[in-house]
Design a protein around this motif. Structure first.
Motif, PDB file in Angstrom:
ATOM      1  N   LEU A  70      51.862  31.425  37.894  1.00 32.58           N
ATOM      2  CA  LEU A  70      50.457  31.829  37.882  1.00 32.58           C
ATOM      3  C   LEU A  70      50.008  32.152  39.308  1.00 32.58           C
ATOM      4  N   PRO A  71      49.453  33.339  39.553  1.00 27.95           N
ATOM      5  CA  PRO A  71      48.971  33.654  40.900  1.00 27.95           C
ATOM      6  C   PRO A  71      47.837  32.714  41.308  1.00 27.95           C
ATOM      7  N   VAL A  72      47.882  32.242  42.544  1.00 27.36           N
ATOM      8  CA  VAL A  72      46.870  31.342  43.082  1.00 27.36           C
ATOM      9  C   VAL A  72      46.132  32.091  44.194  1.00 27.36           C
ATOM     10  N   PHE A  73      44.806  32.078  44.125  1.00 29.98           N
ATOM     11  CA  PHE A  73      43.984  32.826  45.063  1.00 29.98           C
ATOM     12  C   PHE A  73      43.279  31.865  46.016  1.00 29.98           C
ATOM     13  N   VAL A  74      43.685  31.909  47.304  1.00 29.31           N
ATOM     14  CA  VAL A  74      43.141  31.024  48.337  1.00 29.31           C
ATOM     15  C   VAL A  74      42.778  31.874  49.550  1.00 29.31           C
ATOM     16  N   PHE A  75      41.646  31.540  50.159  1.00 31.28           N
ATOM     17  CA  PHE A  75      41.240  32.203  51.390  1.00 31.28           C
ATOM     18  C   PHE A  75      40.725  31.171  52.363  1.00 31.28           C
ATOM     19  N   PRO A  97      36.291  27.737  35.076  1.00 29.01           N
ATOM     20  CA  PRO A  97      36.678  29.140  34.893  1.00 29.01           C
ATOM     21  C   PRO A  97      35.753  30.085  35.665  1.00 29.01           C
ATOM     22  N   GLN A  98      36.343  31.052  36.322  1.00 30.36           N
ATOM     23  CA  GLN A  98      35.641  32.076  37.087  1.00 30.36           C
ATOM     24  C   GLN A  98      34.705  31.496  38.145  1.00 30.36           C
ATOM     25  N   CYS A  99      35.149  30.415  38.770  1.00 29.65           N
ATOM     26  CA  CYS A  99      34.396  29.785  39.855  1.00 29.65           C
ATOM     27  C   CYS A  99      35.331  29.563  41.042  1.00 29.65           C
ATOM     28  N   CYS A 100      34.791  28.962  42.084  1.00 28.51           N
ATOM     29  CA  CYS A 100      35.618  28.627  43.244  1.00 28.51           C
ATOM     30  C   CYS A 100      35.202  27.254  43.759  1.00 28.51           C
ATOM     31  N   LEU A 124      39.398  27.960  47.147  1.00 29.22           N
ATOM     32  CA  LEU A 124      40.298  28.196  46.023  1.00 29.22           C
ATOM     33  C   LEU A 124      39.497  28.864  44.916  1.00 29.22           C
ATOM     34  N   TYR A 125      39.950  30.043  44.502  1.00 17.34           N
ATOM     35  CA  TYR A 125      39.262  30.826  43.471  1.00 17.34           C
ATOM     36  C   TYR A 125      39.985  30.677  42.136  1.00 17.34           C
ATOM     37  N   ASN A 126      39.208  30.628  41.056  1.00 14.61           N
ATOM     38  CA  ASN A 126      39.770  30.600  39.712  1.00 14.61           C
ATOM     39  C   ASN A 126      39.215  31.793  38.937  1.00 14.61           C
ATOM     40  N   PRO A 127      39.952  32.905  38.892  1.00 13.21           N
ATOM     41  CA  PRO A 127      39.469  34.084  38.174  1.00 13.21           C
ATOM     42  C   PRO A 127      39.772  34.043  36.677  1.00 13.21           C
TER      43      PRO A 127
END
Length: 181
Positions: free
Chosen positions: A15-20, A71-74, A40-43
Motif C-alpha cells: 500500500l502506498p504511504v504518503f508522508v511529507f 479516511p481522507q484525513c491526515c 501522514l496522509y490517508n487518501p
C-alpha cells in the motif's frame, strides 16, 4: 456471483504511504529546527493505524509514535532531536512509518524518511546527489534495523483516562484555601 472486495490491491507491504516531508534536516545551531513535523496522509476510504520506528530511538523523541488516521484525513507526528552533539553531524538516521488497516495486524505499507543533523544551515550548500549515491542510500535503507519509538509517549502521557494526580491535588488545594462564601 461473489461480491468483490473493496480493497483488491491490499497486499502486505504494497500500500502506498504518503508522508511529507520525505527527509528531515536538523541544524545544531538552530534550536527551532530541533522539533519537526511529519504529516501522514490517508487518501483511502478506510481508516489506517500507524506506527513510527527509528534506527536511533535514543536520539529522538516521537510524540504519539502510534495512532490512527481517519479516511481522507491526515495526522501530524512531532519529532524532536534530543541528542544534538558534534559526533552526530552528518549521520543519516531513518524513520519508518508502517501503516495497516484499523482491524488488521499486518503492515500494508511503509515509508522511510531520512533524518540528518548538520552543524549549521549556513554551511549547507544545495547540491544534487549523483545517481550512484542515491542508489547506495536506498540500499542502506533496505538493510537498516528499526526500533519502536514508545519511550517518549509513555513518559509524557498518563496511562489512565482520568484526571492526573497533579490536577486532583491542585483542586484540593484550591478548595482548602478558598474563602468561604
Amino acid at each position: 456471483m461473489q461480491q468483490q472486495s473493496r480493497q483488491p490491491d491490499l497486499v502486505e507491504g504494497r500500500l502506498p504511504v504518503f508522508v511529507f516531508p520525505t527527509e528531515l534536516v536538523f541544524y545544531a545551531d538552530e534550536q527551532a529546527s530541533h522539533k519537526q513535523v511529519l504529516t501522514l496522509y490517508n487518501p483511502y476510504e478506510f481508516a489506517l493505524k500507524f506506527k513510527v520506528l527509528c534506527t536511533a530511538p535514543n536520539k529522538y523523541a516521537v510524540v504519539d509514535a502510534t495512532g490512527a488516521v481517519k479516511p481522507q484525513c491526515c495526522v501530524d507526528i512531532v519529532i524532536r532531536h534530543r541528542d544534538v552533539r558534534a559526533c552526530h553531524y552528518g549521520v543519516i538516521d531513518k524513520f519508518r512509518l508502517q501503516v495497516s488497516e484499523q482491524s488488521q495486524r499486518k503492515a500494508l505499507g511503509r515509508k522511510e524518511v531520512m533524518a540528518t543533523l548538520l552543524p549549521s544551515a549556513a554551511q549547507e550548500q544545495p547540491q544534487a546527489r549523483p545517481q550512484e549515491e542515491e542508489r547506495r542510500m536506498k540500499e542502506q535503507l533496505a538493510d537498516s534495523v528499526f526500533f519502536e519509538q514508545t519511550a517518549f509517549q509513555t513518559e509524557s502521557r498518563a496511562a489512565s483516562g482520568g484526571p492526573s494526580l497533579l490536577t486532583v491535588l491542585l483542586g484540593l488545594v484550591c478548595l482548602c484555601f478558598s474563602p468561604a462564601t
